[in-house]
Design a protein around this motif. Structure first.
Motif, short mmCIF file in Angstrom:
data_model
loop_
_atom_site.label_atom_id
_atom_site.label_comp_id
_atom_site.label_asym_id
_atom_site.label_seq_id
_atom_site.Cartn_x
_atom_site.Cartn_y
_atom_site.Cartn_z
N THR A 35 1.02 -1.16 -0.14
CA THR A 35 -0.15 0.43 0.26
C THR A 35 1.08 1.89 0.06
O THR A 35 0.56 2.30 -1.06
CB THR A 35 -0.89 0.11 0.98
N SER A 36 1.85 1.03 0.92
CA SER A 36 2.37 2.88 0.55
C SER A 36 3.52 2.92 -0.76
O SER A 36 4.17 3.65 -0.72
CB SER A 36 3.24 2.17 1.20
N THR A 37 3.31 2.08 -1.80
CA THR A 37 3.79 2.42 -3.40
C THR A 37 2.32 3.18 -3.63
O THR A 37 3.16 3.30 -5.09
CB THR A 37 4.14 1.26 -3.42
N GLN A 38 1.29 3.34 -3.56
CA GLN A 38 1.00 4.34 -4.25
C GLN A 38 0.58 5.20 -4.77
O GLN A 38 0.03 5.13 -5.91
CB GLN A 38 -0.95 3.79 -3.97
N ASP A 39 1.64 6.28 -3.86
CA ASP A 39 2.08 7.84 -3.92
C ASP A 39 2.82 7.54 -5.03
O ASP A 39 3.53 8.78 -5.79
CB ASP A 39 1.37 8.70 -3.11
N VAL A 40 4.26 6.66 -5.19
CA VAL A 40 5.36 6.99 -5.92
C VAL A 40 4.54 7.32 -7.43
O VAL A 40 3.62 6.79 -7.78
CB VAL A 40 6.00 5.85 -5.40
N ASP A 41 5.32 8.02 -7.81
CA ASP A 41 5.62 8.78 -9.05
C ASP A 41 6.47 7.87 -9.69
O ASP A 41 8.11 7.98 -9.59
CB ASP A 41 6.43 10.00 -8.66
N LEU A 42 6.26 7.34 -10.46
CA LEU A 42 6.97 6.30 -11.22
C LEU A 42 8.17 7.59 -12.18
O LEU A 42 9.29 6.12 -13.03
CB LEU A 42 6.35 5.44 -11.75
N ASN A 43 7.64 8.67 -12.77
CA ASN A 43 8.67 9.16 -13.50
C ASN A 43 9.74 9.50 -12.94
O ASN A 43 10.76 9.50 -13.72
CB ASN A 43 7.72 10.53 -13.45
N THR A 44 10.11 9.20 -11.57
CA THR A 44 11.54 9.77 -10.78
C THR A 44 12.05 8.06 -10.83
O THR A 44 13.92 8.30 -11.23
CB THR A 44 11.30 9.63 -9.14
N TYR A 45 12.05 7.01 -11.78
CA TYR A 45 12.46 6.03 -11.87
C TYR A 45 12.81 5.88 -13.84
O TYR A 45 13.36 4.56 -14.15
CB TYR A 45 11.63 4.46 -11.95
N PHE A 46 12.61 6.50 -14.06
CA PHE A 46 12.67 6.83 -15.33
C PHE A 46 13.81 7.15 -15.62
O PHE A 46 14.17 8.47 -15.40
CB PHE A 46 11.56 7.22 -16.69
N HIS A 47 14.65 7.04 -17.18
CA HIS A 47 16.09 8.24 -17.37
C HIS A 47 15.97 8.04 -18.30
O HIS A 47 16.96 7.35 -19.27
CB HIS A 47 17.09 7.30 -16.66
N ASP A 48 15.09 9.06 -19.42
CA ASP A 48 14.79 9.91 -20.56
C ASP A 48 16.07 9.67 -20.85
O ASP A 48 16.29 10.02 -22.78
CB ASP A 48 14.65 10.63 -21.45
N GLU A 49 17.19 10.54 -20.26
CA GLU A 49 18.61 11.12 -20.95
C GLU A 49 19.80 9.89 -21.56
O GLU A 49 19.91 10.27 -22.05
CB GLU A 49 19.49 11.98 -19.91
N HIS A 50 19.13 8.31 -21.25
CA HIS A 50 19.76 7.80 -21.11
C HIS A 50 19.73 7.19 -22.47
O HIS A 50 20.29 5.88 -23.31
CB HIS A 50 20.53 6.84 -20.42
#
Length: 400
Positions: A35-50
């Motif tokens: 339940t603690s993952t519901q508010d996680v911003d998944l964008n922080t795990y993306f790394h478009d610069e690479h």
């Protein structure tokens, strides 16, 4: 060796769907609950610069869109079936099931790349996921509702290049029309299954929605791209998969594998930890993370992760069942008996465990115990197909 998970689709397709899942493994001691993952911003795990953006990726609508010729053929066959010469008329979901499996112009399973409904229709064949997508698209065109199911089969392993592939499984049901002013004698759903032997095994099922199937599709394509070294395409597809379902574990694992291949170990580790927050005992995440820690010589952390991995393994009756099945296939029958018994010790309510025990006793010549455990399997199963199968085998034993 990285681990990629593949999804096999039963119903309309039964075969692996590439779902890259590196064996992740992280010390779970401090992991948060799901339940603690519901508010996680998944964008922080993306790394478009690479990565370089790829613009030629299918949209969710593209996946399920049929070519115009497919709609013309479908409507023509439907109209022909409704003529007075084709009586009695079938319910729409029954007609569609016949159409999909028609000898002339039907579709067949082929172990090849994952394709959209349009591509699969044009080639008249496809892998499990491709065929499920095609069937769903055909069903939508004639207003037949479908139900997707994830099948709880033990993992089936394969190897391609530098990856181990873990085959999963889903199926598809066609549902009868639900009309409040009409009483239908035949209201059963129909499972579309190109590999019917899968349907006979009575594994547990879990309903999934179209969005999850879409995530599976993107993850399969991403895995295929990753295997051939097309990292930019894989990355774009995984972002689409996680846009559909931001906690879809196979895609999280695949993305972590991709990061490892790009040399982004810090980013991969962050993703492993997130995946293990979503599901602390995810076997692929645990294994892949353990591999990474071992390569980095972080042995204390590796030991903590490995401890969690082993505990998850030994609590899972299907771990023992999978070992038993493998031993049986390798004709190591005494080992198979031992593993089946350990599976039963963990879950004495699963009919397939007793069936495995029965067939192993039969092979080694202990007919009394083979019959005993087959009767137990029969008493436990609630599936009519399994009942028929077990009864037929008992009859064969009696006639032996």
């Amino acid at each position: 060796m990285l681990i990629v998970s593949i999804l096999c689709v039963e119903g309309v397709m039964i075969r692996p769907i590439l779902m890259l899942t590196l064996l992740l493994s992280s010390f779970i001691g401090g992991c948060a609950s799901k339940t603690s993952t519901q508010d996680v911003d998944l964008n922080t795990y993306f790394h478009d610069e690479h990565f370089t953006a790829v613009t030629t990726l299918p949209t969710p609508e593209d996946i399920f869109t049929l070519p115009e010729q497919a709609l013309v053929d479908l409507k023509r066959e439907l109209k022909r079936s409704q003529s007075p010469l084709h009586q009695p008329k079938k319910m729409m979901h029954e007609w569609l099931a016949d159409y999909i499996n028609a000898t002339d112009g039907g579709f067949r399973y082929a172990d090849n790349l994952t394709r959209t409904a349009s591509e699969t229709f044009n080639d008249r064949q496809g892998n499990c996921l491709s065929l499920v997508v095609l069937t769903a698209a055909l069903a939508e065109a004639v207003d037949v509702k479908v139900e997707y199911q994830d099948i709880g089969i033990p993992p089936i392993w394969d190897r391609q290049g530098g990856f181990y592939l873990v085959n999963g499984h889903i199926n598809l049901k066609l549902l009868p029309a639900d009309k409040s002013n009409v009483f239908n004698i035949s209201t059963r759903s129909i499972q579309i299954d190109f590999l019917p032997e899968r349907a006979m095994q009575g594994y547990s099922t879990q309903r999934i929605n179209k969005s999850t199937v879409t995530s599976m599709f993107y993850n399969n394509l991403a895995a295929e791209a990753l295997i051939v070294g097309n990292y930019d395409r894989a990355y774009g597809l995984l972002k689409l998969a996680l846009a559909e379902q931001n906690q879809f574990l196979p895609a999280l694992n695949t993305l972590a594998v991709l990061y490892r291949y790009k040399g982004l170990d810090t980013q991969a580790e962050a993703l492993y930890r997130y995946a293990l927050m979503v599901s602390p005992e995810d076997m692929n995440a645990l294994n892949n993370y353990a591999i990474m820690l071992s390569v980095q010589n972080r042995l204390d952390e590796w030991a903590e992760v490995h401890k969690v991995l082993e505990l998850a393994r030994i609590r899972n009756p299907y771990y023992y069942y999978g070992m038993a099945q493998q031993a049986y296939l390798e004709r190591e029958y005494q080992d198979a008996l031992s593993w089946y018994k350990r599976a039963i010790a963990k879950a004495d309510y699963r009919h397939e465990f007793y069936f495995g025990l029965s067939r192993t006793y039969w092979v080694i010549g202990d007919e009394r115990l083979a019959e005993k455990h087959l009767k137990k399997a029969l008493s436990l199963t609630k599936d009519s197909k399994n009942k028929q199968r077990y009864q037929a085998k008992l009859h064969a034993m009696a006639s032996h």
